[in-house]
Scaffold this motif. Structure first.
Motif, PDB file in Angstrom:
ATOM      1  N   GLY A 250       0.817  -1.201   0.000  1.00 28.17           N
ATOM      2  CA  GLY A 250       0.000   0.000   0.000  1.00 28.17           C
ATOM      3  C   GLY A 250       0.854   1.256   0.000  1.00 28.17           C
ATOM      4  O   GLY A 250       1.953   1.279   0.540  1.00 28.17           O
ATOM      5  N   ARG A 251       0.330   2.322  -0.624  1.00 27.58           N
ATOM      6  CA  ARG A 251       1.052   3.590  -0.687  1.00 27.58           C
ATOM      7  C   ARG A 251       0.635   4.496   0.485  1.00 27.58           C
ATOM      8  O   ARG A 251      -0.429   4.328   1.072  1.00 27.58           O
ATOM      9  CB  ARG A 251       0.763   4.292  -2.014  1.00 27.58           C
ATOM     10  CG  ARG A 251       1.126   3.476  -3.248  1.00 27.58           C
ATOM     11  CD  ARG A 251       2.627   3.249  -3.324  1.00 27.58           C
ATOM     12  NE  ARG A 251       3.012   2.638  -4.600  1.00 27.58           N
ATOM     13  CZ  ARG A 251       3.296   1.358  -4.772  1.00 27.58           C
ATOM     14  NH1 ARG A 251       3.216   0.544  -3.738  1.00 27.58           N
ATOM     15  NH2 ARG A 251       3.647   0.884  -5.946  1.00 27.58           N
ATOM     16  N   PRO A 252       1.471   5.486   0.815  1.00 28.81           N
ATOM     17  CA  PRO A 252       1.114   6.379   1.937  1.00 28.81           C
ATOM     18  C   PRO A 252      -0.037   7.320   1.624  1.00 28.81           C
ATOM     19  O   PRO A 252      -0.672   7.867   2.531  1.00 28.81           O
ATOM     20  CB  PRO A 252       2.413   7.155   2.189  1.00 28.81           C
ATOM     21  CG  PRO A 252       3.160   7.078   0.894  1.00 28.81           C
ATOM     22  CD  PRO A 252       2.826   5.748   0.305  1.00 28.81           C
ATOM     23  N   ASP A 253      -0.325   7.528   0.328  1.00 30.51           N
ATOM     24  CA  ASP A 253      -1.448   8.369  -0.062  1.00 30.51           C
ATOM     25  C   ASP A 253      -1.901   7.916  -1.449  1.00 30.51           C
ATOM     26  O   ASP A 253      -1.424   6.910  -1.978  1.00 30.51           O
ATOM     27  CB  ASP A 253      -1.068   9.865  -0.065  1.00 30.51           C
ATOM     28  CG  ASP A 253       0.180  10.142  -0.905  1.00 30.51           C
ATOM     29  OD1 ASP A 253       0.293   9.577  -2.018  1.00 30.51           O
ATOM     30  OD2 ASP A 253       1.052  10.901  -0.451  1.00 30.51           O
ATOM     31  N   TYR A 254      -2.841   8.674  -2.047  1.00 32.98           N
ATOM     32  CA  TYR A 254      -3.389   8.297  -3.350  1.00 32.98           C
ATOM     33  C   TYR A 254      -2.790   9.094  -4.508  1.00 32.98           C
ATOM     34  O   TYR A 254      -3.356   9.112  -5.608  1.00 32.98           O
ATOM     35  CB  TYR A 254      -4.905   8.497  -3.349  1.00 32.98           C
ATOM     36  CG  TYR A 254      -5.663   7.495  -2.501  1.00 32.98           C
ATOM     37  CD1 TYR A 254      -5.649   6.149  -2.821  1.00 32.98           C
ATOM     38  CD2 TYR A 254      -6.390   7.909  -1.390  1.00 32.98           C
ATOM     39  CE1 TYR A 254      -6.349   5.227  -2.053  1.00 32.98           C
ATOM     40  CE2 TYR A 254      -7.097   6.997  -0.616  1.00 32.98           C
ATOM     41  CZ  TYR A 254      -7.065   5.661  -0.952  1.00 32.98           C
ATOM     42  OH  TYR A 254      -7.748   4.736  -0.199  1.00 32.98           O
TER      43      TYR A 254
ATOM     44  N   GLY B  70      -1.527   1.945  -7.017  1.00 36.38           N
ATOM     45  CA  GLY B  70      -1.146   3.169  -6.326  1.00 36.38           C
ATOM     46  C   GLY B  70      -2.107   3.520  -5.214  1.00 36.38           C
ATOM     47  O   GLY B  70      -2.231   4.693  -4.828  1.00 36.38           O
ATOM     48  N   LEU B  71      -2.777   2.502  -4.633  1.00 37.77           N
ATOM     49  CA  LEU B  71      -3.775   2.729  -3.594  1.00 37.77           C
ATOM     50  C   LEU B  71      -3.152   2.625  -2.202  1.00 37.77           C
ATOM     51  O   LEU B  71      -2.093   2.028  -2.018  1.00 37.77           O
ATOM     52  CB  LEU B  71      -4.899   1.703  -3.716  1.00 37.77           C
ATOM     53  CG  LEU B  71      -5.592   1.601  -5.086  1.00 37.77           C
ATOM     54  CD1 LEU B  71      -6.639   0.498  -5.067  1.00 37.77           C
ATOM     55  CD2 LEU B  71      -6.217   2.937  -5.466  1.00 37.77           C
TER      56      LEU B  71
ATOM     57  N   ILE C  85     -11.057   0.412  -0.103  1.00 34.61           N
ATOM     58  CA  ILE C  85     -12.328  -0.031  -0.678  1.00 34.61           C
ATOM     59  C   ILE C  85     -12.448   0.592  -2.071  1.00 34.61           C
ATOM     60  O   ILE C  85     -12.358   1.812  -2.220  1.00 34.61           O
ATOM     61  CB  ILE C  85     -13.529   0.376   0.199  1.00 34.61           C
ATOM     62  CG1 ILE C  85     -13.364  -0.166   1.612  1.00 34.61           C
ATOM     63  CG2 ILE C  85     -14.829  -0.135  -0.434  1.00 34.61           C
ATOM     64  CD1 ILE C  85     -13.264  -1.671   1.692  1.00 34.61           C
ATOM     65  N   VAL C  86     -12.635  -0.238  -3.078  1.00 34.69           N
ATOM     66  CA  VAL C  86     -12.709   0.228  -4.460  1.00 34.69           C
ATOM     67  C   VAL C  86     -14.161   0.125  -4.926  1.00 34.69           C
ATOM     68  O   VAL C  86     -14.771  -0.959  -4.865  1.00 34.69           O
ATOM     69  CB  VAL C  86     -11.797  -0.599  -5.374  1.00 34.69           C
ATOM     70  CG1 VAL C  86     -11.941  -0.160  -6.822  1.00 34.69           C
ATOM     71  CG2 VAL C  86     -10.339  -0.468  -4.925  1.00 34.69           C
ATOM     72  N   LYS C  87     -14.708   1.231  -5.407  1.00 31.34           N
ATOM     73  CA  LYS C  87     -16.067   1.254  -5.970  1.00 31.34           C
ATOM     74  C   LYS C  87     -15.988   1.755  -7.399  1.00 31.34           C
ATOM     75  O   LYS C  87     -15.301   2.733  -7.692  1.00 31.34           O
ATOM     76  CB  LYS C  87     -16.977   2.176  -5.152  1.00 31.34           C
ATOM     77  CG  LYS C  87     -17.185   1.736  -3.709  1.00 31.34           C
ATOM     78  CD  LYS C  87     -18.104   2.701  -2.965  1.00 31.34           C
ATOM     79  CE  LYS C  87     -18.270   2.273  -1.521  1.00 31.34           C
ATOM     80  NZ  LYS C  87     -19.159   3.201  -0.760  1.00 31.34           N
ATOM     81  N   ILE C  88     -16.707   1.065  -8.282  1.00 29.56           N
ATOM     82  CA  ILE C  88     -16.724   1.435  -9.695  1.00 29.56           C
ATOM     83  C   ILE C  88     -18.156   1.755 -10.087  1.00 29.56           C
ATOM     84  O   ILE C  88     -19.081   0.956  -9.821  1.00 29.56           O
ATOM     85  CB  ILE C  88     -16.157   0.300 -10.562  1.00 29.56           C
ATOM     86  CG1 ILE C  88     -14.697   0.027 -10.160  1.00 29.56           C
ATOM     87  CG2 ILE C  88     -16.247   0.643 -12.039  1.00 29.56           C
ATOM     88  CD1 ILE C  88     -14.087  -1.187 -10.816  1.00 29.56           C
ATOM     89  N   THR C  89     -18.340   2.916 -10.704  1.00 31.74           N
ATOM     90  CA  THR C  89     -19.679   3.340 -11.118  1.00 31.74           C
ATOM     91  C   THR C  89     -19.645   3.766 -12.577  1.00 31.74           C
ATOM     92  O   THR C  89     -18.581   4.010 -13.151  1.00 31.74           O
ATOM     93  CB  THR C  89     -20.188   4.521 -10.265  1.00 31.74           C
ATOM     94  OG1 THR C  89     -19.487   5.716 -10.650  1.00 31.74           O
ATOM     95  CG2 THR C  89     -19.990   4.260  -8.783  1.00 31.74           C
TER      96      THR C  89
ATOM     97  N   LEU D 230     -10.208  10.206   2.613  1.00 30.72           N
ATOM     98  CA  LEU D 230      -9.127  10.225   1.620  1.00 30.72           C
ATOM     99  C   LEU D 230      -9.508   9.509   0.324  1.00 30.72           C
ATOM    100  O   LEU D 230      -8.791   8.666  -0.182  1.00 30.72           O
ATOM    101  CB  LEU D 230      -7.852   9.613   2.207  1.00 30.72           C
ATOM    102  CG  LEU D 230      -7.209  10.385   3.349  1.00 30.72           C
ATOM    103  CD1 LEU D 230      -6.059   9.588   3.936  1.00 30.72           C
ATOM    104  CD2 LEU D 230      -6.710  11.745   2.866  1.00 30.72           C
ATOM    105  N   GLY D 231     -10.640   9.879  -0.243  1.00 31.67           N
ATOM    106  CA  GLY D 231     -11.070   9.244  -1.481  1.00 31.67           C
ATOM    107  C   GLY D 231     -10.319   9.769  -2.684  1.00 31.67           C
ATOM    108  O   GLY D 231      -9.800  10.878  -2.687  1.00 31.67           O
ATOM    109  N   VAL D 232     -10.267   8.964  -3.737  1.00 32.12           N
ATOM    110  CA  VAL D 232      -9.618   9.358  -4.977  1.00 32.12           C
ATOM    111  C   VAL D 232     -10.485   8.872  -6.128  1.00 32.12           C
ATOM    112  O   VAL D 232     -11.201   7.871  -6.008  1.00 32.12           O
ATOM    113  CB  VAL D 232      -8.195   8.767  -5.074  1.00 32.12           C
ATOM    114  CG1 VAL D 232      -8.227   7.259  -5.199  1.00 32.12           C
ATOM    115  CG2 VAL D 232      -7.437   9.381  -6.261  1.00 32.12           C
ATOM    116  N   VAL D 233     -10.435   9.584  -7.233  1.00 28.80           N
ATOM    117  CA  VAL D 233     -11.241   9.225  -8.391  1.00 28.80           C
ATOM    118  C   VAL D 233     -10.321   9.136  -9.613  1.00 28.80           C
ATOM    119  O   VAL D 233      -9.471   9.993  -9.825  1.00 28.80           O
ATOM    120  CB  VAL D 233     -12.353  10.260  -8.667  1.00 28.80           C
ATOM    121  CG1 VAL D 233     -13.135   9.877  -9.917  1.00 28.80           C
ATOM    122  CG2 VAL D 233     -13.269  10.389  -7.469  1.00 28.80           C
ATOM    123  N   THR D 234     -10.508   8.079 -10.408  1.00 34.83           N
ATOM    124  CA  THR D 234      -9.870   7.988 -11.710  1.00 34.83           C
ATOM    125  C   THR D 234     -10.893   7.435 -12.688  1.00 34.83           C
ATOM    126  O   THR D 234     -11.983   7.013 -12.280  1.00 34.83           O
ATOM    127  CB  THR D 234      -8.606   7.106 -11.657  1.00 34.83           C
ATOM    128  OG1 THR D 234      -7.935   7.212 -12.906  1.00 34.83           O
ATOM    129  CG2 THR D 234      -8.955   5.653 -11.390  1.00 34.83           C
TER     130      THR D 234
END
Length: 789
Positions: A698-702, A724-725, A730-734, A779-783
């Motif tokens: 795991g990475r220290p941040d996103y 890079g998570l 928790i991974v959510k795909i929409t 600390l959510g991230v979006v790609t």
């Protein structure tokens, strides 16, 4: 003789590019040795060669020594390629390589009698199980579209066009060679030479009574290794040399002494000896090329009779242009391609593998009581390239055998310490030998003072602690340390520990040293020790004092005895739990204090009847490695690899074996994991391979979160890695409308989505959003991922 340097350098560049190709998640890769060229054939568009380990025949124990790996060099575009299980081959160790121009097919015969008819990458037909029941293949002769296999009981014929075994002729004797001469089929056996009319019904030739025993003049009829036909002459190779026998029964010796190979091509006979190549335009004329030793195999080139392809042992593959020097028959040559080798491990032996300082460290020894006598070999894989340190790298005259394990200096990643099973600890900087730490200059001791001491200074497991002190186990006196402070050796005192044979050593997060006696004595059986030096290694006197913990014959959390007899490996997981592999499954400890109580823990699964059982009970665990998701990769003797996943609360076991994957062997020596990429390196008794796992650290941040490949074309790929998570996100795909398509937990710092929705079917083409968050939603991230169909 001039070398064409531009060709050589271009070829090597292509090779490096080949090995640097990316490996997809879930894929396998074989790391074969391509330094010693042993066989070569040429087809209309490519040259195929078999490469073995760099030290063939160096060790009477080594099954890996004769492992042959397939390689090709395109004569059209100079492209090189290697072939393994992932490319459609059905086995690992090629013993014979032959080519049929009429069938345009290669026949690969493996050391276990498995056979492949090779038409190209992923175009391979397997003839498995056809040569069982104790049959041994001694040689292969190609005639037309048929392959004649000389076996220990007669002759087996393979139809390369129909891809089947046509017939087996039972001659009742070990058969070494066949050929067709005139109207007859000949077979040489340990009982003599037999012949049968070629037009005889093949069903009759199954019976030895329908074969006629004959006597060939001048030759040893019971010791023939090769038969061929050249300009109406029968060419015979026996233990005295090479003979030409005419149709009228006269015999002429063409060459006296041992020969490795004879080839008839372009109306010439080519005889390969140890340091000579003899070319016969006819039986009365001989031309000679004098070469260095170790010529292994020759193939004529499609370019003309003055060009030869040569498998030149540890010199690799060469292409030679020959020319007459004078009328005496002496010939010279000019290499147009030379030293064609792969950037690869030096040998196929893979005893101990370790990942440290972003490098894969591989040794090729073994711990046998009477020494394996494997030439000292230490290999480093970094950034797609191999650095091979071999016996010639060590100081001249210094014995170099049976390298065991490696430790990298934390303050200098080019500084290595390599333990050995007899000479002590070698010290190197890159490939430069620095020093040998042995009985005469350290605390390390020999187990047998009655013989030359430096052959029995047995060292194995090594590790640096958090203060950069190097700890080393020694079979004679236990645990030793090379101090980072004064560069001197000290002994960690424990008389009981010195009585057993120690192999593994780890330094845990709390700086304790865990080690196992894998082979004990009646007085001091196999056991586990923990040493806590309490930082006295930084305040040394005559030796290191500290607290010792030990235990054996453990009882688990349910009060059941483990019934183990040996402790074979140790690893610490991401939570600080220490796992130990035994000859009866897997046990683990949450503290060193458990040892003194002879208590341990085991994984317990509950079956459908609510009864507990131990999933790995009965397995001989040889190695344990921990991936970025804290899964345990457990190697065994005979059962392949178990992947133990406890992330969901329930325990899940996945298994990789030779039968359900591209694993080279079910006998696992060692496992190491690159937790930056997820690649799992697996050292087996048949060589080194890897599996690209899903888990990374795991990475220290996103800040480095991304998805690849992106876009994803479902016609070619159905897996996309979201990497890079942060740990176990928790991974959510929409979809773009916000409808949830998929949700799961990452493996360490990565999640691999198979492009399916909640219904298990592939999603539609379009743009999808990926949200990755911690379990509390922070600390959510979006790609974004583009899917194409």
């Amino acid at each position: 003789m001039k070398k064409n340097k531009s060709v050589v350098l271009t070829t090597i560049g292509l090779i490096f590019g080949l090995l640097a190709q990316a490996q997809g998640v879930g894929s396998w890769k074989t790391y074969g040795a391509y330094h010693y060229a042993s066989q070569v054939v040429e087809t209309p568009h490519a040259v195929y060669a078999v490469y073995q380990s760099g030290y063939p025949d160096n060790n009477r124990y080594a099954s890996w020594d004769q492992i042959g790996s397939l390689f090709s060099y395109s004569t059209d575009d100079l492209r090189v390629q290697t072939y393994s299980l992932e490319d459609g081959l059905n086995d690992r160790s090629i013993r014979f390589l032959n080519y049929s121009p009429e069938a345009n097919a290669l026949l690969l015969v493996y050391d276990n009698n498995n056979m492949d008819i090779f038409l190209g990458k992923h175009n391979v037909y397997n003839l498995s199980g056809e040569m069982d029941n104790g049959k041994i293949i001694n040689s292969v002769d190609i005639r037309g579209k048929l392959a004649y296999l000389s076996i220990n009981s007669g002759v087996t014929i393979v139809d390369l066009e129909k891809k089947e075994i046509r017939e087996t002729y039972n001659l009742g004797a070990n058969t070494t060679a066949t050929c067709e001469w005139g109207d007859y089929l000949l077979a040489s056996t340990a009982d003599g030479v037999y012949r049968a009319l070629k037009n005889t019904d093949s069903s009759k030739l199954v019976d030895k009574a329908n074969w006629e025993k004959i006597t060939l003049p001048s030759v040893n009829n019971r010791n023939i290794s090769k038969l061929a036909v050249f300009q109406d002459y029968l060419i015979v190779v026996d233990n005295a040399g090479v003979w030409a026998i005419s149709t009228n029964g006269s015999a002429k010796q063409l060459f006296e002494g041992w020969s490795r190979q004879i080839t008839v091509d372009r109306n010439r006979l080519i005889v390969t000896a140890y340091s000579r190549i003899y070319i016969f335009p006819n039986v009365n004329q001989r031309k000679t090329i004098v070469v260095d030793q170790n010529i292994r195999s020759i193939a004529s080139s499609q370019e003309g009779e003055d060009v030869l392809w040569v498998a030149w042992g540890n010199k690799g593959l060469w292409k030679l242009k020959t020319k007459d020097v004078d009328t005496s028959g002496k010939m010279d040559f000019e290499p147009t391609i030379s030293n064609l080798k792969m950037n690869s491990p030096l040998i196929n032996a893979s005893f101990n593998v370790k990942f440290d300082q972003n490098k894969l460290l591989l040794t090729a020894g073994n711990r046998e009581s009477d020494r394996n006598h494997v030439f000292g070999t230490f290999m480093v894989y970094e950034s797609g390239k191999w650095m091979n340190l071999n016996k010639d790298t060590v100081a001249p005259g210094l014995r170099s055998l049976d390298f065991m394990s490696v430790a990298v200096d934390p303050t200098d990643t080019h500084h290595y310490f390599v333990s050995s099973w007899g000479e002590g600890v070698y010290e190197f900087r890159d490939t430069t030998f620095l020093h040998l730490h042995s009985y005469d200059n350290s605390t390390l001791q020999t187990i047998n003072e009655h013989y030359k001491p430096d052959h029995y200074v047995r060292t194995d497991g090594m590790a640096f602690d958090r203060n950069n002190n190097l700890f080393v186990v020694n079979v004679k006196n236990g645990l030793n340390v090379l101090s980072a402070k004064d560069k001197k050796w000290y002994l960690c005192r424990n008389d009981q520990l010195a009585a057993g044979q120690i192999n593994h050593l780890i330094v845990t997060r709390d700086n304790k040293k865990w080690l196992n006696v894998y082979r004990g004595t009646d007085a001091n059986p196999s056991c586990i020790y923990v040493f806590d030096d309490q930082n006295t290694a930084d305040n040394l006197q005559d030796g290191i004092e500290g607290t010792w913990y030990s235990g054996r014959l453990f009882t688990d959390q349910q009060g059941r005895k483990v019934e183990e007899r040996a402790y074979l490996c140790i690893a610490e997981d991401l939570t600080g739990t220490v796992w130990v592999g035994t000859d009866n499954g897997l046990i683990y400890f949450t503290s060193a204090e458990q040892l003194d109580k002879n208590e341990c823990n085991r994984i317990v699964n509950v079956d459908k009847y609510d009864k507990g059982h131990y999933p790995l009970e009965g397995q001989k665990i040889t190695t344990i490695a921990i991936d970025g998701a804290n899964r345990k990769w457990v190697g065994t003797q005979g059962s392949g690899i178990f992947v133990v996943d406890q992330s969901s609360g329930d325990v899940r076991f996945d298994q990789f074996t030779r039968s359900n994957s591209s694993l080279l062997s079910d006998n696992i020596n060692s496992i190491a994991i690159d937790n930056q990429t997820g690649e799992v390196f697996i050292a087996t008794d048949k060589g080194l391979c890897s599996y690209m796992g899903e888990a990374i650290d795991g990475r220290p941040d996103y800040s480095q979160a991304q998805a690849y490949p992106n876009p994803v074309d479902l016609r070619r790929h159905n897996r996309v890695a979201i990497t890079g998570l942060m740990q176990n996100s928790i991974v959510k795909i929409t979809d773009l409308a916000g409808n949830r398509i998929h949700e799961a937990q990452a493996f360490g710092g990565q999640y691999v989505w198979n492009c399916t929705g909640m219904n298990g079917e592939w999603v539609k083409a379009g743009i999808y959003l990926v949200f990755a968050t911690l379990s509390d939603g922070s600390l959510g991230v979006v790609t974004k991922i583009m899917i194409m169909r």
